[in-house]
Motif scaffolding. Structure first.
Motif, short mmCIF file in Angstrom:
data_model
loop_
_atom_site.label_atom_id
_atom_site.label_comp_id
_atom_site.label_asym_id
_atom_site.label_seq_id
_atom_site.Cartn_x
_atom_site.Cartn_y
_atom_site.Cartn_z
N VAL A 1 1.02 -1.19 0.50
CA VAL A 1 -0.10 0.03 -0.42
C VAL A 1 0.92 1.41 0.41
N GLU A 2 0.42 2.60 -0.96
CA GLU A 2 0.76 3.36 -0.79
C GLU A 2 1.65 4.24 0.34
N GLY A 3 2.75 4.20 1.25
CA GLY A 3 3.33 4.69 2.52
C GLY A 3 4.02 3.39 3.54
N ASP A 4 3.40 2.29 3.36
CA ASP A 4 4.36 1.06 3.36
C ASP A 4 5.43 0.95 3.31
N HIS B 1 15.97 -4.36 -9.88
CA HIS B 1 15.09 -3.99 -10.41
C HIS B 1 13.84 -3.11 -10.17
N TRP B 2 13.62 -2.11 -9.33
CA TRP B 2 12.13 -1.80 -9.11
C TRP B 2 12.33 -0.75 -10.13
N HIS B 3 11.41 -1.83 -11.19
CA HIS B 3 10.63 -1.00 -12.36
C HIS B 3 9.35 -0.10 -12.03
N GLY B 4 9.71 1.42 -12.50
CA GLY B 4 9.11 2.50 -12.69
C GLY B 4 8.61 2.98 -11.53
N MET B 5 9.47 2.70 -9.95
CA MET B 5 9.45 3.25 -8.83
C MET B 5 10.06 4.18 -8.67
N ILE B 6 9.37 5.02 -7.15
CA ILE B 6 10.32 6.05 -7.07
C ILE B 6 11.03 5.66 -5.67
N LEU B 7 12.65 5.67 -5.20
CA LEU B 7 12.89 4.82 -4.40
C LEU B 7 14.63 5.52 -4.26
N PRO B 8 15.05 5.31 -3.32
CA PRO B 8 16.94 5.91 -3.45
C PRO B 8 17.57 5.30 -4.17
N PHE C 1 12.62 0.25 1.23
CA PHE C 1 12.20 2.13 0.69
C PHE C 1 10.55 1.62 1.25
N ASP C 2 10.12 3.35 0.54
CA ASP C 2 9.68 3.40 1.16
C ASP C 2 8.32 3.08 -0.47
N LEU C 3 6.94 3.24 -0.10
CA LEU C 3 6.29 3.45 -1.38
C LEU C 3 5.65 4.14 -1.30
N VAL C 4 6.08 5.15 -1.90
CA VAL C 4 5.86 6.48 -2.19
C VAL C 4 4.77 6.90 -3.25
N LYS C 5 4.45 5.80 -3.80
CA LYS C 5 2.60 6.63 -4.81
C LYS C 5 2.68 4.98 -5.37
N SER C 6 0.90 5.49 -5.80
CA SER C 6 0.18 3.97 -6.03
C SER C 6 0.41 3.53 -7.08
N GLY C 7 -0.06 2.38 -8.07
CA GLY C 7 0.18 2.31 -9.10
C GLY C 7 0.62 0.69 -10.15
N THR C 8 0.91 0.68 -10.49
CA THR C 8 1.14 -1.05 -11.47
C THR C 8 2.36 -0.46 -11.54
N PHE C 9 3.43 -1.50 -11.71
CA PHE C 9 4.90 -2.10 -11.45
C PHE C 9 5.60 -3.32 -11.63
N MET C 10 6.67 -3.24 -12.02
CA MET C 10 7.17 -4.25 -12.59
C MET C 10 8.86 -5.07 -11.87
N TYR C 11 9.11 -5.72 -11.50
CA TYR C 11 10.63 -6.32 -10.84
C TYR C 11 10.99 -7.25 -12.35
N HIS C 12 12.13 -6.79 -12.76
CA HIS C 12 13.20 -7.54 -12.50
C HIS C 12 15.04 -7.95 -12.44
N PRO C 13 15.63 -8.33 -13.34
CA PRO C 13 16.93 -7.79 -13.08
C PRO C 13 17.97 -6.61 -14.09
N HIS C 14 18.85 -6.54 -13.44
CA HIS C 14 19.60 -5.51 -14.29
C HIS C 14 20.98 -6.10 -14.06
N ALA C 15 20.95 -7.16 -13.90
CA ALA C 15 23.12 -7.99 -14.41
C ALA C 15 22.45 -9.07 -15.32
N ASP C 16 23.76 -9.24 -16.10
CA ASP C 16 23.37 -9.84 -17.67
C ASP C 16 21.67 -10.04 -18.17
N GLU C 17 21.05 -9.27 -18.00
CA GLU C 17 20.28 -9.15 -17.81
C GLU C 17 19.41 -9.77 -19.74
#
Length: 452
Positions: A107-110, A127-134, A158-174
């Motif tokens: 949830v947003e704010g978690d 990599h947390w695709h599309g997300m705002i984070l450090p 990290f904190d979840l600063v906005k809601s929406g639809t995101f993905m995760y995937h590697p950024h290593a030997d991708e």
């Protein structure tokens, strides 16, 4: 079913439950594993803001634990076996027993803390695709962090600063790791339970593989000529149906991690595009569609009100993306007379069947020998015969009387009398004439059904 059974080394070995017990004793959250290729029921929140959880086509949602107000998840990057469809299994890389990995919901704010254990033969990241984070949590090998070595566990927090639809995937030997199936969905619900609320919320990823018939491991060096186009690493008829109660407000979220765009088309409805990679679309800015093009590396969500009963097709509108094990070096025989050559071939191969001279529709109904570990190019049946589709295809099943959390297949739609297309048995008009008097289409001779 979620178990502690973990698939290692392309499925050749199984980790013991004792190994997981040791992991938990060390303070890590449990890392459940999913074995079933079927769509699992949603996980409803037990604390915090309310939300309508998503259901992942042929997938599941990763459970979490709460520690000091932080939601903790545990992903394990590992070799997995994935049934792409009945009769075909692929040796892939994924997370927690499957490819794609489990959907993460929060949830947003978690504040989230995600433990990532690497059981691959090489280093990885997430990599947390599309997300705002450090920046240091962004998961790019060498740029924002060192790779996670085999056998090690790294922590992302990290904190979840906005809601929406995101993905995760590697950024290593991708090129290898993503081509082997390493990806997953990350859904962040609004803090306000009433904001963007729907009754049913479906998610799936578009992915693709190049796996030769009879083999099990994708050819990861392929850049353009894939032969298996999948939703959540499944092909029709193995893709879950989208079961909906009449008048539900329905959201469909789609992420594209293939190497081409996909125009996703849904029959029977128009819909509103309500969310993109960048966030929610304001109500006054939404636009109507019946097809939504999903660019490479992008996410789109659309919504509709389920007003119209029926079994409505949903599919990619690139025609060869709705075929399984699609070959591209096949000659075209449409219009060719193969009678004599077929006769000669049958003298040495009695079971030979001529195909392609009338088109490829016959393949939808043929029962013919196939190499081990592959599936027909067209397969799957409906109540009126072969559906003649494969790959990126499923069915939105809208019915009355479906309970709120019921996603079970209700069977085929019972069409009201007089609402199914039927054969005309009266006179057929003569072919139209062009301005110069020539026939636009040649008239068929009565009873002429030849293959020539």
């Amino acid at each position: 079913m979620i178990t502690r059974r973990q698939i290692l080394g392309g499925g050749a070995f199984l980790a013991s439950a004792a190994a997981w017990s040791k992991t938990s004793a060390m303070g890590l959250p449990d890392a459940p594993v999913m074995e079933s290729p079927d769509m699992q029921p949603p996980i409803f929140p037990s604390s915090g803001p309310d939300y309508q959880p998503v259901v992942t086509l042929n997938g599941w949602t990763l459970p979490h634990r709460m520690t000091g107000g932080v939601k903790e998840f545990h992903l394990v990057a590992e070799p997995v076996e994935r049934e792409l469809g009945p009769g075909m299994t692929a040796y892939l890389w994924g997370y927690n027993g499957q490819s794609p990995g489990p959907t993460i919901e929060a949830v947003e704010g978690d504040r989230v803390r995600i433990f990532v254990t690497n059981r691959l033969p090489e280093h990885t990241t997430i990599h947390w695709h599309g997300m705002i984070l450090p920046c240091g949590m962004d998961g790019v090998t060498g740029l924002t962090q060192p790779g996670i070595p085999p056998g090690k566990t790294f922590v992302y927090e990290f904190d979840l600063v906005k809601s929406g639809t995101f993905m995760y995937h590697p950024h290593a030997d991708e090129m290898v790791q993503m081509a082997m199936g390493m990806m997953g969905f990350f859904v962040i619900h609004p803090k306000d339970p009433a904001l963007h609320r729907v009754d049913r919320d479906f998610v799936f990823l578009l992915n693709a593989f190049d796996i030769e018939p009879g083999s099990y491991v994708p050819r990861v060096m392929e850049m353009t000529d894939f032969n298996l186009w999948t939703w959540n690493s499944r092909v029709f008829p193995g893709i879950s149906h989208l079961v909906v109660n009449k008048d539900d407000r329905v959201r469909v979220r789609v992420g594209n991690l293939t190497m081409t765009n996909h125009p996703i088309h849904m029959h029977g409805y128009d819909f509103e595009v309500t969310c993109t990679d960048g966030g929610w679309v304001r109500p006054e800015a939404r636009w109507p569609e019946v097809s939504i093009d999903i660019p490479v590396g992008a996410m789109r969500a659309y919504e509709f009100d389920a007003k119209y009963l029926g079994d409505w097709a949903i599919h990619c509108h690139k025609s060869h993306h709705t075929m399984n094990a699609m070959g591209h070096d096949v000659p075209t025989f449409i219009g060719a007379d193969k009678t004599e050559v077929s006769r000669k071939i049958r003298t040495v191969q009695p079971e030979y069947m001529a195909m392609g001279n009338r088109g490829m529709a016959d393949m939808g109904e043929m029962e013919m020998p196939l190499p081990d570990n592959t599936i027909p190019m067209m397969t799957g049946w409906g109540q009126f015969g072969a559906i003649e589709m494969g790959g990126m295809f499923s069915v939105v099943k809208v019915r009355e009387g479906i309970s709120a959390n019921d996603y079970a297949d209700p069977g085929w739609y019972e069409h009201p009398e007089g609402t199914v297309s039927y054969e005309w048995t009266g006179d057929v008009p003569a072919p139209a004439k062009a301005a110069g008097g020539e026939t636009v289409a040649p008239a068929a001779k009565p009873g002429d059904h030849s293959d020539h």
